[in-house]
Design an enzyme around this catalytic site. Structure first.
Site, PDB file in Angstrom:
ATOM      1  N   HIS A  28     -20.978  54.086 -55.407  1.00  0.00           N
ATOM      2  CA  HIS A  28     -21.272  53.069 -56.422  1.00  0.00           C
ATOM      3  C   HIS A  28     -22.335  52.095 -55.896  1.00  0.00           C
ATOM      4  O   HIS A  28     -22.074  50.917 -55.684  1.00  0.00           O
ATOM      5  CB  HIS A  28     -19.993  52.326 -56.814  1.00  0.00           C
TER       6      HIS A  28
ATOM      7  N   HIS B 133     -26.650  55.126 -57.976  1.00  0.00           N
ATOM      8  CA  HIS B 133     -25.777  55.445 -59.110  1.00  0.00           C
ATOM      9  C   HIS B 133     -26.202  54.662 -60.347  1.00  0.00           C
ATOM     10  O   HIS B 133     -26.298  55.217 -61.456  1.00  0.00           O
ATOM     11  CB  HIS B 133     -24.325  55.124 -58.746  1.00  0.00           C
TER      12      HIS B 133
ATOM     13  N   HIS C 255     -24.155  47.528 -64.240  1.00  0.00           N
ATOM     14  CA  HIS C 255     -22.743  47.758 -64.545  1.00  0.00           C
ATOM     15  C   HIS C 255     -21.855  47.866 -63.300  1.00  0.00           C
ATOM     16  O   HIS C 255     -20.639  47.768 -63.395  1.00  0.00           O
ATOM     17  CB  HIS C 255     -22.594  49.025 -65.398  1.00  0.00           C
ATOM     18  N   ASP C 256     -22.453  48.074 -62.107  1.00  0.00           N
ATOM     19  CA  ASP C 256     -21.653  48.155 -60.874  1.00  0.00           C
ATOM     20  C   ASP C 256     -22.158  47.167 -59.816  1.00  0.00           C
ATOM     21  O   ASP C 256     -22.007  47.411 -58.609  1.00  0.00           O
ATOM     22  CB  ASP C 256     -21.668  49.573 -60.312  1.00  0.00           C
TER      23      ASP C 256
ATOM     24  N   ASP D   3     -22.055  56.867 -67.393  1.00  0.00           N
ATOM     25  CA  ASP D   3     -21.421  56.536 -66.123  1.00  0.00           C
ATOM     26  C   ASP D   3     -20.928  57.797 -65.404  1.00  0.00           C
ATOM     27  O   ASP D   3     -20.950  57.875 -64.168  1.00  0.00           O
ATOM     28  CB  ASP D   3     -20.259  55.562 -66.372  1.00  0.00           C
TER      29      ASP D   3
END
Length: 891
Positions: A636, A640, A676-677, A787
């Site tokens: 992550h 990614h 998002h991460d 994702d």
């Protein structure tokens, strides 16, 4: 009205036009046919207004008197003006300048101060001195304790006392000549009506004495009431009304003469509860001749009887002085007097109960006022303690008030001592005096030390009789200690944090039980306030540290300007060169700089920089800052996030959904994919909850996803990377909501909640592109599809990525097993890595395949994703059927 005039004049002169102020409060000509002032004609009124207009801009020193006269002529306007314009500072100033009692003024004569100027008062720094003092409560005897206990906790709440019947109703008192015309039964009936209808102690006592005078044909009468408590041996007599004659008025006979218990004939009667009838008082050794000497009145005969309540308790003593027409009062007088006083006892008891109920209401007002005054100022300990001292000093009417705080670090000394005397109320530096006057000294020394160590109050009428008092304190000082009342200050945690001490009550009297009750309330409020102030200061410090930390983090989390400039100047290859619009995209051969340039290409091809007026240098710095905020975890990480953004870009292009969703939502989706991460730690939400991490405590659900979104917002609000500055407010708000919803949708728990509704809309054909709820569901499904997009890549890419994911999961499982000593989930257990193919098949069936089929049903261009997932499933299924080679035994 003097203070109101002074306040209102300045406000009036600040107004641009006096007539405009008058017009705001006066009825217009169309609304009222009569002038506002009955004494003025319409012509006079108009003329006066014209005069006001012509002089409204003259200097105040010339027209101040006229304005003041106008305010006097219009009291309704003046009152309304004050209600609308008066500030808290004005009210506090008025209270300060009018509330100094006579006893306090006398104690400050050598300081030639009769009041405290109100011009120096500022709200939140100086406590307004109340017009009421604790001395007023002595009239009703000792009230029940202010602080009671309910379920083991101190409380100020008390049950309201019922108001006696007839409260507040007063009957007309008949003149003596009229009373003498009535017979005994009629007199008793009149007295009973008075007792039932008049509950004011002074008024009722005056009626009693005048009635006694008429019944017994006495020249004058007096009445003494019992004060103090029997249990504490503090009872004494107070001449409530003295020398009441047939023609005396209530105001003329009010007198507060204090007599010791058992002294004189009145004291003897009160103590023994027996009647005394003396023909010549000078022949009775119990008679105190000093009273006649001081008044000039010669007492001959005297009838003195106790007033008792229904339980036989002596409430007071009534005296009939000098029988007219005889040498002594007869037995008939005694009989009439005794029968009458039985009714008096009931009336006095009712009056006292009513008075106590009134005092209880006043006491509640004091507590509410104290709470307001203390809790409105919690900025520093010094200011809080100063307000407590000022309020206690003015309310409890003493010469000196001190607060001594115990040192938090060693608990063996008083670290700070605050001290204010009555004379200080007129001091010029009172407002700014917040520094403690004394240094450290041991807790176990003296009266204050005993209270601090034992937690028990001390009330000393004469400190020189106590071995705890150090007499050297008075040497060389103008203040000589006499009476001292000292109580502990208890924190809400039931810990002694200091003491509050009163010195020398005015009038040379000892501190009473009422003083103890009130000071106990002061101590509790003081403890709560000091504790709250400590917490406030700690919270302020924590906020300041957080701001500094955020500033440091923002600096280190934001990419240097040089990196952004280098990215801006570097050439950006085309999307075809990067193969960005392919579902089979692979980033393995790209450098980190290539990934940044590829991101720029995606945003440039979509025209987002031009559409939303985003400066290219600012955008480059935002991109580099986002990359910098990803940690170097196994899976992550920034790569990614980049791959998720590439898949979203490809889906939007292939399915041609750009026009359906619109530029704003597409910008939000691409930004959400990149962010998002953010700051992912390589562990999931379940792990955060297991270790009770700060993130788990901060966010209740979707822990990591909410943290990712917060980091995204922090970067967007950082100076130099604010790419959304040129958006309109409604666009900015809408975009942030899209980003938030998209990032939270990457939580599989939220995915499972949303997909049922989404699948139902597709099955029933109810999906509507025009409805925001439908598009929100679609955006959530697209985030999940992107994702997990590695599952739809060609088999070599899929297998490589699966191993990265498994490695990161196994690291979390190792921590859970070795450090937390708990059994990890199967997918995170390194010992179960042989089952990876089976777990991948389950992952495809439960999560991946349903979402890809659903989005593909909306666009045939996405069918290749479904085919790729099916192909990879067959590969994993085949691996699951292939037996694993036996493990070699380690030597």
């Amino acid at each position: 009205m003097d203070w109101l005039r002074g306040l209102a004049i300045d406000e009036v002169w600040r107004a641009p036009d006096l007539s405009s102020l008058v017009a705001q409060q006066s009825p217009s000509a169309s609304d009222c046919s009569a002038p506002a002032d009955p004494a003025m004609t319409p012509v006079d009124s108009e003329s006066r207004l014209r005069d006001s207009e012509s002089t409204s801009r003259l200097p105040p020193d010339v027209e101040r008197a006229e304005v003041e006269a106008w305010l006097d002529d219009h009291p309704d306007f003046t009152k309304d003006f004050f209600m609308r314009k008066a500030t808290r500072q004005m009210i506090d100033a008025w209270l300060l300048s009018h509330a100094i009692t006579q006893s306090l003024q006398e104690s400050c004569l050598h300081r030639h101060a009769t009041s405290v100027p109100g011009s120096r008062v500022t709200s939140g720094s100086v406590t307004p001195v109340r017009k009421i003092s604790a001395h007023e409560f002595e009239r009703g005897g000792t009230l029940k304790p202010i602080v009671s206990t309910v379920d083991g906790s101190p409380t100020f709440l008390t049950a309201p006392a019922p108001e006696p019947a007839g409260a507040g109703r007063r009957q007309r008192c008949r003149p003596r000549a009229e009373l003498q015309l009535l017979d005994e039964k009629e007199l008793i009936f009149e007295l009973v009506k008075d007792i039932c209808n008049d509950l004011d102690v002074c008024s009722l006592c005056h009626k009693i004495l005048q009635s006694v005078s008429a019944l017994t044909n006495a020249d004058r009468c007096s009445l003494f009431l019992v004060r103090g408590e029997k249990e504490s041996n503090t009872r004494h007599l107070v001449a409530q009304l003295f020398d009441v004659s047939s023609h005396s008025k209530l105001e003329e006979t009010k007198r507060e003469l204090r007599m010791p218990w058992g002294a004189g004939i009145a004291g003897f009667v009160a103590e023994r509860g027996q009647t005394v009838n003396v023909a010549d008082v000078y022949q009775d050794p119990r008679f105190n001749q000093d009273v006649d000497a001081s008044t000039g009145y010669r007492t001959h005969s005297l009838l003195c009887m106790p007033i008792k309540d229904s339980s036989g308790e002596v409430l007071g003593v009534a005296q009939a002085v000098n029988k007219q027409g005889g040498s002594r009062f007869s037995a008939a007088d005694e009989e009439v007097f005794a029968s009458y006083l039985q009714f008096c006892g009931i009336g006095l008891r009712n009056a006292q109960l009513y008075e106590r109920s009134q005092l209880e209401n006043k006491r509640n007002e004091v507590l509410l006022d104290l709470a307001r005054i203390i809790f409105e100022e919690q900025s520093t300990i010094e200011r809080v303690v100063q307000r407590i001292l000022l309020h206690a000093l003015s309310f409890l009417q003493c010469q000196r008030c001190q607060v001594m705080l115990v040192d938090e670090s060693c608990q063996g000394t008083f670290s700070r001592v605050f001290d204010i005397e009555a004379d200080d109320l007129a001091a010029e530096d009172l407002e700014s005096r917040t520094v403690p006057h004394e240094g450290r000294f041991p807790v176990n020394v003296g009266i204050s030390g005993r209270v601090a160590t034992t937690g028990r109050a001390l009330n000393l009428a004469d400190v020189y009789e106590s071995p705890l008092f150090d007499r050297s304190v008075d040497e060389g000082s103008s203040l000589r200690h006499q009476s001292v009342l000292c109580l502990p200050i208890i924190s809400p945690a039931n810990r002694t944090i200091g003491v509050i001490q009163l010195v020398n009550k005015f009038g040379g009297m000892p501190f009473t039980k009422n003083d103890e009750n009130f000071l106990e309330a002061f101590g509790i409020f003081c403890g709560i306030s000091i504790t709250n102030t400590h917490m406030y200061q700690k919270a302020t410090t924590a906020v300041a540290k957080q701001e500094v930390t955020m500033e440091v983090l923002s600096y280190h989390a934001t990419a240097p300007l040089e990196e952004a400039q280098r990215l801006q100047k570097s050439p950006v290859p085309s999307a075809r060169c990067f193969n960005l619009d392919s579902f089979a995209f692979d980033d393995e051969l790209l450098t980190d700089d290539d990934t940044l340039r590829a991101c720029m290409r995606m945003f440039l091809d979509c025209g987002l920089l031009e559409r939303f007026r985003i400066d290219q240098l600012v955008f480059c710095r935002w991109l580099v800052s986002v990359k910098k905020n990803y940690r170097a975890v196994i899976y992550h990480n920034w790569r990614h996030a980049f791959n998720v953004c590439q898949m979203m870009y490809t889906i939007l292009k292939k399915a041609q959904w750009w026009g359906r969703l619109g530029d704003l939502e597409c910008l939000g989706l691409l930004m959400a994919c990149l962010c998002h991460d953010l700051d992912h730690r390589g562990t999931n939400n379940s792990f955060q909850a297991k270790v009770s991490s700060p993130l788990a405590q901060l966010y209740g659900t979707s822990t990591m996803e909410r943290h990712h979104f917060d980091r995204c917002v922090m970067i967007l609000n950082t100076q130099g990377v604010q790419i959304l500055n040129n958006l309109r407010p409604e666009e900015y708000s809408r975009l942030v909501k899209v980003v938030e919803s998209a990032i939270l949708s990457t939580d599989l728990a939220i995915y499972f909640k949303k997909r049922g509704r989404f699948f139902q809309l597709l099955e029933t054909g109810a999906f509507d592109w025009q409805q925001e709820s439908c598009r929100d569901l679609l955006r959530g499904m697209l985030m999940t599809a992107c994702d997990v997009a590695a599952i739809a890549k060609p088999w070599p890419i899929q297998r490589r990525v699966a191993k990265l994911v498994a490695s990161e999961f196994f690291e979390q499982g190792d921590i859970e097993k070795n450090q937390l000593h708990i059994k990890p989930m199967e997918m995170m257990d390194r010992e179960k890595k042989d089952r990876l193919p089976d777990m991948q098949v389950d992952f495809i069936d439960s999560i991946c395949m349903p979402v890809y089929k659903a989005v593909a049903s909306l666009s045939p261009a996405l069918e290749p994703l479904v085919d790729a997932v099916e192909h990879n499933r067959r590969q994993w299924e085949q691996l699951s059927r292939t037996p694993s080679p036996p493990r070699q035994r380690t030597q």
